[in-house]
Design a protein around this motif. Structure first.
Motif, PDB file in Angstrom:
ATOM      1  N   ILE A  57      39.521  32.161  53.903  1.00 43.49           N
ATOM      2  CA  ILE A  57      39.182  32.752  55.002  1.00 43.49           C
ATOM      3  C   ILE A  57      39.826  34.035  54.799  1.00 43.49           C
ATOM      4  O   ILE A  57      40.371  35.077  55.658  1.00 43.49           O
ATOM      5  CB  ILE A  57      39.547  32.598  56.335  1.00 43.49           C
ATOM      6  CG1 ILE A  57      40.603  31.277  56.615  1.00 43.49           C
ATOM      7  CG2 ILE A  57      37.846  31.409  56.954  1.00 43.49           C
ATOM      8  CD1 ILE A  57      41.080  31.027  57.815  1.00 43.49           C
ATOM      9  N   ASP A  58      40.984  33.487  53.913  1.00 43.28           N
ATOM     10  CA  ASP A  58      41.659  34.838  53.446  1.00 43.28           C
ATOM     11  C   ASP A  58      41.930  35.643  52.532  1.00 43.28           C
ATOM     12  O   ASP A  58      41.499  34.913  51.270  1.00 43.28           O
ATOM     13  CB  ASP A  58      43.194  33.952  53.055  1.00 43.28           C
ATOM     14  CG  ASP A  58      44.870  35.085  53.214  1.00 43.28           C
ATOM     15  OD1 ASP A  58      44.468  35.913  52.864  1.00 43.28           O
ATOM     16  OD2 ASP A  58      45.849  34.910  53.110  1.00 43.28           O
ATOM     17  N   SER A  59      42.106  36.746  53.021  1.00 51.37           N
ATOM     18  CA  SER A  59      40.829  37.479  51.947  1.00 51.37           C
ATOM     19  C   SER A  59      42.538  38.469  50.623  1.00 51.37           C
ATOM     20  O   SER A  59      41.872  38.147  49.586  1.00 51.37           O
ATOM     21  CB  SER A  59      40.873  39.225  51.988  1.00 51.37           C
ATOM     22  OG  SER A  59      41.950  39.767  53.020  1.00 51.37           O
ATOM     23  N   PHE A  60      42.888  37.710  50.217  1.00 46.26           N
ATOM     24  CA  PHE A  60      44.365  38.018  49.650  1.00 46.26           C
ATOM     25  C   PHE A  60      44.200  36.704  48.857  1.00 46.26           C
ATOM     26  O   PHE A  60      44.107  36.787  47.399  1.00 46.26           O
ATOM     27  CB  PHE A  60      45.533  37.963  50.619  1.00 46.26           C
ATOM     28  CG  PHE A  60      46.308  39.110  50.582  1.00 46.26           C
ATOM     29  CD1 PHE A  60      45.899  40.017  51.528  1.00 46.26           C
ATOM     30  CD2 PHE A  60      47.249  39.728  49.366  1.00 46.26           C
ATOM     31  CE1 PHE A  60      47.263  41.210  51.363  1.00 46.26           C
ATOM     32  CE2 PHE A  60      47.800  40.971  49.382  1.00 46.26           C
ATOM     33  CZ  PHE A  60      47.710  41.516  50.452  1.00 46.26           C
ATOM     34  N   ALA A  61      43.070  35.652  49.180  1.00 49.75           N
ATOM     35  CA  ALA A  61      43.728  34.497  48.870  1.00 49.75           C
ATOM     36  C   ALA A  61      42.117  35.407  48.157  1.00 49.75           C
ATOM     37  O   ALA A  61      42.235  34.453  46.272  1.00 49.75           O
ATOM     38  CB  ALA A  61      43.215  32.895  49.451  1.00 49.75           C
ATOM     39  N   LEU A  62      41.103  35.490  48.035  1.00 54.72           N
ATOM     40  CA  LEU A  62      40.143  35.619  47.545  1.00 54.72           C
ATOM     41  C   LEU A  62      40.146  36.482  46.189  1.00 54.72           C
ATOM     42  O   LEU A  62      40.204  36.503  45.147  1.00 54.72           O
ATOM     43  CB  LEU A  62      38.973  35.989  47.755  1.00 54.72           C
ATOM     44  CG  LEU A  62      38.073  35.344  49.439  1.00 54.72           C
ATOM     45  CD1 LEU A  62      37.622  35.807  49.891  1.00 54.72           C
ATOM     46  CD2 LEU A  62      38.257  33.705  48.303  1.00 54.72           C
ATOM     47  N   SER A  63      41.343  37.564  46.427  1.00 55.51           N
ATOM     48  CA  SER A  63      41.612  38.832  45.469  1.00 55.51           C
ATOM     49  C   SER A  63      42.871  37.669  44.281  1.00 55.51           C
ATOM     50  O   SER A  63      42.621  38.123  43.839  1.00 55.51           O
ATOM     51  CB  SER A  63      42.954  39.977  45.999  1.00 55.51           C
ATOM     52  OG  SER A  63      41.845  40.470  46.186  1.00 55.51           O
ATOM     53  N   ASP A  82      46.889  44.866  43.166  1.00 53.93           N
ATOM     54  CA  ASP A  82      48.003  45.399  42.356  1.00 53.93           C
ATOM     55  C   ASP A  82      49.056  44.502  43.319  1.00 53.93           C
ATOM     56  O   ASP A  82      50.646  44.169  42.741  1.00 53.93           O
ATOM     57  CB  ASP A  82      48.324  46.661  43.107  1.00 53.93           C
ATOM     58  CG  ASP A  82      47.054  47.758  42.136  1.00 53.93           C
ATOM     59  OD1 ASP A  82      46.699  47.329  41.142  1.00 53.93           O
ATOM     60  OD2 ASP A  82      47.100  49.079  42.393  1.00 53.93           O
ATOM     61  N   PHE A  83      48.816  44.719  44.813  1.00 56.47           N
ATOM     62  CA  PHE A  83      50.139  43.950  45.053  1.00 56.47           C
ATOM     63  C   PHE A  83      50.666  42.150  44.625  1.00 56.47           C
ATOM     64  O   PHE A  83      52.057  41.800  44.700  1.00 56.47           O
ATOM     65  CB  PHE A  83      49.938  43.721  46.530  1.00 56.47           C
ATOM     66  CG  PHE A  83      50.899  43.265  47.718  1.00 56.47           C
ATOM     67  CD1 PHE A  83      52.068  43.256  48.453  1.00 56.47           C
ATOM     68  CD2 PHE A  83      50.688  41.375  47.803  1.00 56.47           C
ATOM     69  CE1 PHE A  83      53.263  42.869  48.697  1.00 56.47           C
ATOM     70  CE2 PHE A  83      51.895  40.812  48.801  1.00 56.47           C
ATOM     71  CZ  PHE A  83      53.055  41.350  49.180  1.00 56.47           C
ATOM     72  N   ILE A  84      49.870  41.549  44.213  1.00 57.32           N
ATOM     73  CA  ILE A  84      49.364  40.475  43.920  1.00 57.32           C
ATOM     74  C   ILE A  84      50.382  40.285  42.518  1.00 57.32           C
ATOM     75  O   ILE A  84      51.278  39.287  42.750  1.00 57.32           O
ATOM     76  CB  ILE A  84      48.201  39.349  43.954  1.00 57.32           C
ATOM     77  CG1 ILE A  84      47.580  38.950  45.023  1.00 57.32           C
ATOM     78  CG2 ILE A  84      48.694  37.951  43.072  1.00 57.32           C
ATOM     79  CD1 ILE A  84      46.474  38.929  44.850  1.00 57.32           C
ATOM     80  N   ARG A  85      50.265  41.374  41.399  1.00 55.45           N
ATOM     81  CA  ARG A  85      50.093  40.946  40.918  1.00 55.45           C
ATOM     82  C   ARG A  85      51.857  41.929  40.578  1.00 55.45           C
ATOM     83  O   ARG A  85      52.907  41.235  39.800  1.00 55.45           O
ATOM     84  CB  ARG A  85      49.868  42.480  38.944  1.00 55.45           C
ATOM     85  CG  ARG A  85      48.574  41.878  39.294  1.00 55.45           C
ATOM     86  CD  ARG A  85      47.271  43.147  38.167  1.00 55.45           C
ATOM     87  NE  ARG A  85      46.923  43.167  37.940  1.00 55.45           N
ATOM     88  CZ  ARG A  85      45.468  43.505  38.292  1.00 55.45           C
ATOM     89  NH1 ARG A  85      46.185  44.534  39.780  1.00 55.45           N
ATOM     90  NH2 ARG A  85      43.902  43.476  38.379  1.00 55.45           N
ATOM     91  N   ALA A  86      52.560  42.693  41.397  1.00 52.53           N
ATOM     92  CA  ALA A  86      53.723  43.186  41.803  1.00 52.53           C
ATOM     93  C   ALA A  86      54.503  42.100  42.557  1.00 52.53           C
ATOM     94  O   ALA A  86      55.893  42.035  42.216  1.00 52.53           O
ATOM     95  CB  ALA A  86      53.892  43.760  43.134  1.00 52.53           C
TER      96      ALA A  86
END
Length: 228
Positions: free
Chosen positions: A108-114, A9-13
């Motif tokens: 190693i960044d979980s946001f990157a995998l999202s 949701d953060f990435i989309r926003a």
């Protein structure tokens, strides 16, 4: 809501669907001048519990890997591919589009995998996310693709000897946009870059907000396949 769902949701926003200059065929969720992440302050990052959002940009190395793969799909078709330090997954997505048997993306960044998950879905391909630091392990793949990792001395020293060991088991592609600690720089790691084969080289448009120049001469190398 799970942590992963919050990331999505953060990435989309905070990003928008856009295209890297060198790879217009592949849409990605990216930070641009119209998105909050483009000029994110340290306060913004801390407030959202974010590492620097490297995954939100299409870096020169990933662009050149992706372009080379799409223009030469026979290099990849039918192979198992690992996109190491994948960021938003541009290079891995290109591998999947080019007909790789399977593609995995590690960061190693979980946001990157999202971001990888969203970007792969946007392009209707499958790239499996792999968590954790793989350095020191023995990844099972035919080809490992690696972009933009030689950005400081510590990271180069951490990764390059491991990539050399990986080259005893699989093909390793390393792409660098002329960073000081990369193959084109004169630095204490130069001996690690001997005998590299140049697969592709292009001047890639960049932004002055991210780089020190309007273009970066970026080179894709293949590490020599050394005996185990």
């Amino acid at each position: 809501m799970t942590t992963c769902a919050r990331h999505l949701d953060f990435i989309r926003a905070h990003t928008t669907q856009a295209h890297a200059p060198l790879v217009p065929e592949i849409p990605l969720y990216l930070a641009t001048e119209i998105t909050p992440l483009w000029q994110a302050s340290s306060d913004f990052l801390e407030r959202h519990n974010l590492e620097p959002p490297y995954w939100a940009f299409a870096w020169p190395g990933s662009q050149l890997i992706a372009r080379t793969i799409l223009d030469n799909p026979n290099h990849i078709r039918g192979k198992t591919v690992l996109d190491f330090a994948c960021g938003g997954g541009l290079a891995g997505i290109a591998a999947a589009k080019a007909g790789a048997q399977t593609v995995s993306g590690n960061d190693i960044d979980s946001f990157a995998l999202s971001a990888l998950t969203l970007n792969a879905a946007l392009n209707e391909v499958t790239v499996s996310p792999v968590t954790g630091d793989l350095v020191g392990t023995q990844p099972e793949c035919d080809i490992m693709i690696v972009g933009d990792v030689c950005y400081d001395a510590a990271m180069t020293a951490h990764i390059l000897p491991w990539l050399a060991r990986c080259a005893t088991r699989c093909e390793v592609w390393l792409c660098d946009p002329g960073r000081h600690y990369g193959p084109q720089g004169k630095n204490e790691h130069s001996n690690l870059f001997s005998s590299l084969e140049v697969l592709s080289q292009k001047n890639i448009p960049t932004s002055r907000d991210l780089e020190s120049a309007d273009t970066r001469l970026t080179t894709l190398y293949r590490l020599p396949k050394t005996p185990a």
